[in-house]
Design a protein around this motif. Structure first.
Motif, mmCIF file in Angstrom:
data_model
loop_
_atom_site.group_PDB
_atom_site.id
_atom_site.type_symbol
_atom_site.label_atom_id
_atom_site.label_comp_id
_atom_site.label_asym_id
_atom_site.label_seq_id
_atom_site.Cartn_x
_atom_site.Cartn_y
_atom_site.Cartn_z
ATOM 1 N N ASP A 192 37.353 -13.291 -13.462
ATOM 2 C CA ASP A 192 38.515 -13.688 -14.243
ATOM 3 C C ASP A 192 38.743 -12.611 -15.311
ATOM 4 O O ASP A 192 37.864 -12.387 -16.151
ATOM 5 C CB ASP A 192 38.225 -15.041 -14.901
ATOM 6 N N LEU A 233 37.726 -12.940 -18.980
ATOM 7 C CA LEU A 233 36.369 -12.795 -19.496
ATOM 8 C C LEU A 233 36.268 -11.586 -20.420
ATOM 9 O O LEU A 233 35.554 -11.615 -21.420
ATOM 10 C CB LEU A 233 35.379 -12.651 -18.337
ATOM 11 N N SER A 255 36.153 -9.756 -26.509
ATOM 12 C CA SER A 255 36.793 -9.260 -27.729
ATOM 13 C C SER A 255 37.054 -10.411 -28.680
ATOM 14 O O SER A 255 36.871 -10.300 -29.893
ATOM 15 C CB SER A 255 38.130 -8.583 -27.399
ATOM 16 N N ASP A 256 37.486 -11.536 -28.110
ATOM 17 C CA ASP A 256 37.805 -12.698 -28.921
ATOM 18 C C ASP A 256 36.564 -13.204 -29.643
ATOM 19 O O ASP A 256 36.656 -13.755 -30.740
ATOM 20 C CB ASP A 256 38.365 -13.790 -28.005
ATOM 21 N N TYR A 306 34.210 -11.395 -30.880
ATOM 22 C CA TYR A 306 33.738 -10.363 -31.821
ATOM 23 C C TYR A 306 32.915 -9.240 -31.204
ATOM 24 O O TYR A 306 32.274 -8.484 -31.926
ATOM 25 C CB TYR A 306 32.917 -10.996 -32.960
ATOM 26 N N ARG A 334 48.449 -14.116 -27.261
ATOM 27 C CA ARG A 334 47.599 -12.923 -27.110
ATOM 28 C C ARG A 334 47.790 -11.965 -28.289
ATOM 29 O O ARG A 334 46.839 -11.306 -28.711
ATOM 30 C CB ARG A 334 47.913 -12.211 -25.799
ATOM 31 N N LEU A 343 44.618 -9.541 -28.605
ATOM 32 C CA LEU A 343 44.334 -9.009 -27.277
ATOM 33 C C LEU A 343 45.439 -8.068 -26.814
ATOM 34 O O LEU A 343 45.219 -7.222 -25.961
ATOM 35 C CB LEU A 343 44.151 -10.157 -26.283
ATOM 36 N N ALA A 389 40.981 -7.155 -31.870
ATOM 37 C CA ALA A 389 40.670 -8.568 -31.626
ATOM 38 C C ALA A 389 39.294 -8.946 -32.157
ATOM 39 O O ALA A 389 39.122 -10.005 -32.760
ATOM 40 C CB ALA A 389 40.746 -8.858 -30.129
ATOM 41 N N ASN A 437 39.241 -13.098 -37.424
ATOM 42 C CA ASN A 437 38.529 -14.372 -37.450
ATOM 43 C C ASN A 437 39.369 -15.452 -36.766
ATOM 44 O O ASN A 437 39.774 -16.437 -37.369
ATOM 45 C CB ASN A 437 38.187 -14.747 -38.888
ATOM 46 N N VAL A 438 39.621 -15.211 -35.489
ATOM 47 C CA VAL A 438 40.446 -16.091 -34.672
ATOM 48 C C VAL A 438 39.702 -16.265 -33.366
ATOM 49 O O VAL A 438 39.141 -15.305 -32.850
ATOM 50 C CB VAL A 438 41.808 -15.419 -34.395
ATOM 51 N N ASN A 439 39.659 -17.477 -32.833
ATOM 52 C CA ASN A 439 39.017 -17.654 -31.535
ATOM 53 C C ASN A 439 39.928 -18.394 -30.581
ATOM 54 O O ASN A 439 40.824 -19.114 -30.989
ATOM 55 C CB ASN A 439 37.682 -18.395 -31.677
ATOM 56 N N THR A 440 39.671 -18.194 -29.309
ATOM 57 C CA THR A 440 40.570 -18.680 -28.279
ATOM 58 C C THR A 440 39.818 -19.546 -27.271
ATOM 59 O O THR A 440 38.698 -19.224 -26.892
ATOM 60 C CB THR A 440 41.208 -17.490 -27.524
ATOM 61 N N PHE A 461 40.358 -20.224 -23.595
ATOM 62 C CA PHE A 461 41.198 -19.591 -22.582
ATOM 63 C C PHE A 461 41.555 -20.573 -21.473
ATOM 64 O O PHE A 461 40.818 -21.514 -21.178
ATOM 65 C CB PHE A 461 40.475 -18.396 -21.965
ATOM 66 N N GLN A 462 42.685 -20.300 -20.866
ATOM 67 C CA GLN A 462 43.054 -21.005 -19.652
ATOM 68 C C GLN A 462 41.973 -20.671 -18.626
ATOM 69 O O GLN A 462 41.551 -19.519 -18.537
ATOM 70 C CB GLN A 462 44.412 -20.478 -19.180
ATOM 71 N N ALA A 471 37.184 -19.008 -19.021
ATOM 72 C CA ALA A 471 36.522 -17.704 -19.152
ATOM 73 C C ALA A 471 35.116 -17.820 -19.711
ATOM 74 O O ALA A 471 34.745 -17.107 -20.638
ATOM 75 C CB ALA A 471 37.386 -16.759 -20.010
ATOM 76 N N ARG A 501 32.372 -23.036 -27.894
ATOM 77 C CA ARG A 501 32.130 -21.601 -28.026
ATOM 78 C C ARG A 501 33.085 -20.989 -29.053
ATOM 79 O O ARG A 501 32.744 -20.034 -29.753
ATOM 80 C CB ARG A 501 32.328 -20.924 -26.661
ATOM 81 N N ALA A 502 34.293 -21.540 -29.137
ATOM 82 C CA ALA A 502 35.254 -21.036 -30.116
ATOM 83 C C ALA A 502 34.991 -21.634 -31.498
ATOM 84 O O ALA A 502 34.962 -20.921 -32.503
ATOM 85 C CB ALA A 502 36.667 -21.358 -29.655
ATOM 86 N N ASN A 558 32.220 -20.551 -34.346
ATOM 87 C CA ASN A 558 32.439 -19.395 -35.208
ATOM 88 C C ASN A 558 33.232 -19.729 -36.461
ATOM 89 O O ASN A 558 33.492 -18.856 -37.285
ATOM 90 C CB ASN A 558 33.172 -18.302 -34.430
ATOM 91 N N PRO A 565 36.494 -20.351 -36.986
ATOM 92 C CA PRO A 565 37.618 -19.413 -37.148
ATOM 93 C C PRO A 565 38.673 -19.956 -38.121
ATOM 94 O O PRO A 565 38.714 -21.161 -38.370
ATOM 95 C CB PRO A 565 38.194 -19.325 -35.737
#
Lengths: 302, 257, 370
Positions: free
Chosen positions: B151, B154, B159-160, B162, C68, C73, C93, C97-100, C102-103, C106, C167-168, C171, C173
């Motif tokens: 995918d 990933l 990057s997201d 850190y 994005r 990103l 990215a 201090n932003v987390n995502t 993902f669809q 990921a 996981r997001a 942190n 964020p």
């Protein structure tokens, strides 16, 4: 996608690309493309006193390949080319006939057995090709049970053995390339949409019709991929014809090799090699076209 | 039918193994079991040297090809949005080129270059170079296909979360590619072991490998001693197959099925 | 949680310092991949701190591109982006201090659940004890502490979704971005997780920016919704505003069933449109919008119709859909058709072809331009 694919390019990205692919690219260009280019140029050179190429450029090597020598025209070289083509087509055909049911059989086996079965098919090809040829030499040599049987049936003259012969070469080629056909065919059989067979039967097709319309079109990509993997190396095969064929059953690969060893006529050998490359490329192009025409996609090429 | 196929596939190998234990020099009659050919084998310095050369060639070329091929495969993936058609052709070239053409091209090139420069000779070095040039593309394709199957988000996720470029390579790309890199190394190894033609034409007098030794021996007629060497080589491959199988089995068990 | 102040779409505001209660401020964002593929065609937006903010639009509208850009990103070709008071337009990215979420999540296949959740902390260089502690706490908060040792391929879709969320969140964020995180789940699980996400957001008071193409989901979950179309923002507002007072026909149609008709003529006592005349005082506009639920459907000769006054539309039932709790009718009237819903109170259904009358209050009728 950060640097892994977005449209933003620049010097940094270019440097990144070069850093990664440069070692491989330089390696292949210097150690493969340059030698191949040199070989091609040799084909147009004059055969010097020690079989080494010299200037000026000439078509002599190609004329020699076509059969024009000191003693006038002879078809011997053309026979070699013809024999190579026949052996290639024969071996590829036989491999298809054997591999098709084998691949189907494996794809219908219980899922946990399939990797083992595939491994069993592939393992012999991991051994060195010279060793595989020795195996057949052992089996087909004069005085062995198989040779005696063939002699008793009147297929060969007594005490001759099944090798060296055209038959031994064909057998050796089939043995050598069988896994290269089984694997791509297995890949397509594993994804076979059996509903299409049911649909064909439902619409009144017999067994042959169901195969022709329900199975064959789905397996064509694998068949073509397998043909590429079998026919192209078979055409350039050197070891098997050399060991199992004996002097009378020369194939193109041996003809090329001899010009760089005993006979020592580099331009002539290079010309034959060039013909081999051209035939390979032509075969590749034809199969790709065929693949596209028959609705396959780029997946045909690996 | 399946068993007939297995007989066809393994009979030539089995015959080699059986006759290597034959007490007389014949491929028609099996008289009795004997290890005399193996004793002869291990007493022969030429053969031991050839075995050493084979091992060095296979290992060194596979390691080089794995490093070069992995970088190449990743480079192809990371820049797949660009026009890299030429790169694909370059990579397919060694794969589709008949090995006899490959071998003589390098023979003619290297021998002329050696004669012109006088700084190197055909030998293990040229053999390693030749092997790497056909192994690396296979490694690159394995690595590339593994990456294409991922995918692409990933990479974004790294990057997201850190990771800088170095951390991404260290903590995501390398661990993720590890199976493909290991598989690539073993593929390179089998390609090297399987090859005879290219080795034959790029070798020098000092760099005879086992297949080359066998080849020249057969040209003088097949002997049980050859069968004995071949048996040992077959044994090595079967051991590798068994290890592969065990590895698959363990992974299968780990995935909890 | 304090109720966030109303968001603004304010390209014309001269005030360029972000307000303390603005989590994200976008000005003039433009991004194109080649001349024909404009992803963002000038986006101005303020996202209030602590709000559940949804970017809604059809596929290809630019909502994911916008997300994005906020995540870092992708870099916009033009425009500025502030997160809090900081201009991060050119910040990479991994330094935001932003987390995502993902669809398709990921998640890293080579790591177990704990390894995935701790990844960001590890990249930040926290020590092992801190990482373990925070992973534990977050996993307990999301109720997946029993999954920490599992491999990713052993998880169900809903579990993966939670791991991605953990996981997001671990942190802490400033802003959490969610890119259609529920689209891969089946309907039942989906509505449960919608509620759960909303509760988590309320408890943390964190700014959530949520992307979806599903207007039901957007309405249920959001404090504010921005409707995007072709790289532009069509309207920003609370779900109620967007549904009841859409700014234009695109928003009206996108926010659910809409009987939307062009106004042909207008005078002091009413207006004329495709199905006939509508009495009342209406503002000057191009279209009239009648939501299905503001009308009631009756037999043509029912007593309610006689006493209903001016705003009755006569027509015939053309289609009917039985939906259990309600019936949905398509009624042919004048030169057009209207959709109307009728709650199921056991009153039976109108047959196809039956003559019916639709009665409505003009207060529910909206006029709009565009």
């Amino acid at each position: 996608m950060a640097d892994a694919g977005s449209g933003k390019t620049g010097w940094r990205a270019t440097g990144h690309l070069l850093g990664l692919v440069a070692p491989g690219v330089i390696w292949i260009v210097v150690f493969l493309v340059a030698p191949a280019a040199y070989l091609m140029s040799i084909a147009f050179m004059t055969n010097g006193s020690y079989g080494l190429p010299e200037l000026p450029f000439t078509w002599a090597a190609f004329k020699q390949l076509a059969g024009y020598g000191f003693l006038g025209w002879s078809p011997a070289n053309l026979y070699v080319v013809g024999r190579t083509l026949v052996q290639t087509v024969l071996a590829t055909g036989l491999v298809v006939v054997i591999a098709y049911p084998v691949a189907y059989y494996i794809s219908r086996a219980p899922a946990r057995l399939r990797p083992l079965m595939l491994l069993l098919v592939v393992v012999p090809s991991w051994t060195n090709q010279v060793i595989r040829a020795i195996g057949w030499m052992n089996i087909l040599a004069p005085g062995t049970p198989l040779s005696d049987l063939a002699a008793a049936l009147g297929l060969i003259s007594p005490h001759m053995g099944l090798y060296p012969s055209q038959f031994a070469v064909a057998l050796g080629l089939v043995y050598n390339f069988l896994p290269f056909m089984v694997l791509p065919l297995y890949a397509v059989f594993e994804r076979l949409d059996t509903a299409q067979i049911d649909a064909a039967r439902d619409l009144g097709a017999g067994v042959w019709g169901a195969f022709r319309h329900g199975v064959l079109p789905q397996t064509l990509p694998g068949l073509l991929a397998g043909t590429v993997l079998v026919a192209i190396p078979a055409f350039g095969m050197y070891v098997i014809p050399e060991l199992l064929g004996g002097g009378k059953n020369l194939m193109l690969g041996s003809l090329v090799a001899r010009q760089f060893a005993a006979a020592s006529n580099w331009p002539f050998g290079a010309a034959a090699a060039l013909i081999m490359i051209l035939a390979t490329l032509a075969g590749l192009v034809v199969l790709r076209r065929l693949g596209r025409r028959l609705g396959g996609d780029a997946g045909v090429m690996l | 039918m399946w068993y007939a196929l297995l007989v066809l596939l393994y009979a030539p190998l089995a015959v080699v193994v059986v006759y290597s234990f034959n007490s007389v020099n014949s491929s028609a009659d099996f008289v009795g079991v004997s290890l005399r050919w193996y004793r002869a084998l291990f007493a022969d310095d030429t053969i031991l040297a050839a075995a050493w050369n084979s091992a060095v060639l296979a290992l060194v070329s596979s390691m080089l090809a794995t490093a070069i091929g992995t970088a190449l495969g990743y480079g192809m993936y990371a820049h797949r949005a660009r026009r890299l058609g030429w790169l694909i052709w370059l990579i397919y070239l060694p794969i589709i080129m008949p090995d006899i053409v490959y071998g003589i091209a390098q023979l003619s090139f290297f021998s002329r270059l050696a004669a012109a420069t006088q700084i190197f000779d055909l030998g293990l070095g040229t053999m390693i170079i030749a092997h790497v040039s056909f192994q690396a593309p296979f490694v690159a394709l394995l690595v590339y296909s593994r990456l294409v199957g991922l995918d692409p988000r990933l990479f974004d996720a790294c990057s997201d979360l850190y990771a800088n470029a170095w951390q991404r390579a260290r903590f995501f790309i390398l661990p993720t590619l590890q199976p493909a890199i290991v598989a690539g190394f073993f593929l390179a190894l089998t390609l090297s072991i399987d090859d005879f033609v290219i080795s034959y034409f790029t070798s020098g007098p000092e760099s005879v490998t086992l297949p080359i030794f066998i080849w020249s021996a057969i040209k003088r007629g097949i002997s049980p001693e050859i069968n004995a060497i071949a048996t040992l080589m077959i044994g090595t491959v079967l051991a590798a197959a068994a290890i592969t199988l065990a590895f698959q089995y363990v992974r299968h068990r780990q995935s909890g099925e | 949680m304090t109720q966030p102040s109303s968001p603004t779409v304010s390209p014309d505001t001269a005030d360029n310092t972000p307000r303390a209660d603005t989590a994200i401020r976008l000005r003039g964002l433009y991004q194109a991949f080649g001349a024909d593929a404009v992803a963002l065609a000038g986006v101005d937006l303020d996202i209030p701190a602590g709000s559940f903010f949804t970017l809604l639009g059809p596929s290809g509208c630019g909502k994911t591109s916008l997300l994005r850009v906020i995540a870092g990103l992708d870099t916009p070709d033009a425009g500025t982006l502030h997160i809090g008071a900081r201009d991060v337009t050119r910040v990479a990215a991994h330094k935001r201090n932003v987390n995502t979420v993902f669809q398709s999540y990921a998640l890293f296949g080579h790591l177990d659940v704990a390894g995935n959740i701790g990844f960001g902390l590890r990249m930040h260089g926290h020590d092992r004890a801190t990482i373990n502690d925070r992973v534990q706490k977050t996993a307990a908060f999301i109720q997946i502490d029993n999954l920490l040792g599992r491999r990713i391929d052993q998880l169900s879709g809903g579990q993966r979704q939670r791991v991605a969320l953990a996981r997001a969140l671990v942190n802490e964020p400033d802003v959490l971005l969610l890119d259609e995180p529920l689209s891969a789940l089946d309907a039942g699980l989906r509505s449960r997780l919608q509620l759960e996400l909303l509760r988590i957001q309320r408890r943390l008071g964190m700014t959530f920016v949520f992307v979806t193409h599903d207007q039901d989901e957007a309405m249920v979950m959001s404090d504010y919704v921005a409707v995007l179309n072709e790289g532009r923002i069509e309207q920003v507002g609370t779900p109620a505003t967007l549904y009841e007072r859409p700014a234009n026909p695109f928003v009206a149609r996108f926010m659910g069933h809409a009987n939307l008709f062009a106004i042909r003529a207008r005078d002091a006592t009413g207006l004329t449109t495709d199905f006939g005349r509508l009495a009342g005082e209406f503002a000057r506009a191009d279209h009239v919008l009648i939501r299905p639920e503001i009308m009631t459907i009756h037999a043509a000769d029912a007593p309610e119709v006689a006493s209903a006054g001016d705003n009755v539309i006569h027509g015939r039932v053309r289609e009917r859909l039985y939906r259990g709790s309600r019936m949905e009718y398509t009624v042919a009237a004048g030169e057009t058709e209207l959709v109307v819903v009728d709650d199921n109170r056991g009153q039976g259904m109108f047959e196809i072809g039956a003559g019916v009358a639709l009665v409505m209050e003009t207060t529910g009728v909206v006029t709009l331009d565009g």
